[in-house]
Design an enzyme around this catalytic site. Sequence first.
Site, PDB file in Angstrom:
ATOM      1  CB  CYS A   1      38.989  47.967  38.734  1.00  0.00           C
ATOM      2  SG  CYS A   1      37.966  49.077  39.693  1.00  0.00           S
ATOM      3  CG  LEU A   2      43.568  43.993  38.287  1.00  0.00           C
ATOM      4  CD1 LEU A   2      44.856  43.524  38.947  1.00  0.00           C
ATOM      5  CD2 LEU A   2      43.657  43.814  36.777  1.00  0.00           C
TER       6      LEU A   2
END
Length: 451
Positions: A93-94
């Site tokens: 998750c970025l």
Amino acid sequence: MANQNILRITKEIKNIQQGNDLSIAVAHQDEDIRSVKAMILGTPGSPYEYGFFEFSVKFGQEYPSKPPKVEAKTTNNGRTRFNPNIYSGGKVCLSILGTWHGELPGEEWSSAQGLESILWSIQSLMSNDPYGNEPGFENRATDEDKKKNEAYCAKIRHETIRVAVIQKLEQMLGIQADGLLPKPSESEKWSDDSSDDEDEEETKEKLKWEPFNDWQKRRFLWYYETYLTTIETHAPKHKEGDKFDIMPFEGGSNTMDGTFQYGQLGKRLLRVKEAIDKETEDWAQEGLAAKQRDSSKAYAMQSQFNVVKHSQKGGGIANIDLELENDNPFAWIVTYFGKPGSNLDGGIFKIKISTSVRFPDEQPRVKVITPIYHHRVSKDGVLCYTPNKPDEMKNHIQTIVYALEEESPPYDPRTIVNPEASKMFFGSDDDKKKYSRSQRRSAQDSLDFGM
């Protein structure tokens, strides 16, 4: 557009591979440059310290207009969530990957970013405050939150050593966690049954493509003392068999469950070290076998030795002498004479360079046989260095000498393989004086070594 896409990806991969960042590595197979494997070394000083974290990176046709797809591979077969932003199922998750919505300008993906910036962003998640990576927890600083972060770091630290170090090395070395005898290593599978180099290469190609095995083994030898110290420091804090704390944001299968087993980890760590040392010793026998069958690789290594040896007659590399051990072109013995005017002045140090028949795919392993006090040499004699030209043995020796003689290197925790010596070398003036005295003493003691 397709050609520009390929050129861009090729350039980014090449820049990383030719760079001097010790903590990231990338590789691809020739037939599929859009499918990249990446390795990130856990951040020094964090609970992820010197863990080996692998990711797959898939570039689409629309890159760099759109980001690649990134998936975590170091997940203990989908059972271990190493970070609030790195799921056990592999999701990363970025905001720059489009897998999370950032709140600040500039957090989203832009074509100015690339593979290296992605890997750095992932590495930045591996901090001393992983608890704060979870949305809603980043600004919480109550005593309870601090305790939660400490508990989270404690299990990440344990699982980094267990899953991201020991388990990875056990798998590639064929060691079972219960301590049974190792199966034949990859190097043994590749070696002397082949009648010529072509057969050997065909055998190698049939094996599963694992481009970072040698990268990890070399770093394991560098950081072995740090792994051992981590186990010794934290084992007394956790009773064997105590369960990990569950974090508020963990749930379902997306967790890091388990128990503290530091006692077992210490034994497994030692077995990995012994297996790599044994593999290094076996390289000498492989080398002699290659020489006996007039292998082209043995001829090439002998030629490299002759070039370096001949250059010494004209001045060559300062302060060294060079010979082969047992007339083996894959086992070089360097005698290093301490640089005049330095702390090592007057010392005579034997250094063994063990080289694989798969050089340069497998890089030499260097051990200072004569005891030496140096921040770039582990207590076991392993020397940490990075050549500029990894396929040239002359450059390896030049870099080894440079590492021993460098007087004022910048502080880089990734080069610390002797924590005690490094603490003195980069410490106060009094610490530096103690370091100099210890180093001068080792130079004096070297004259009596082996007598």
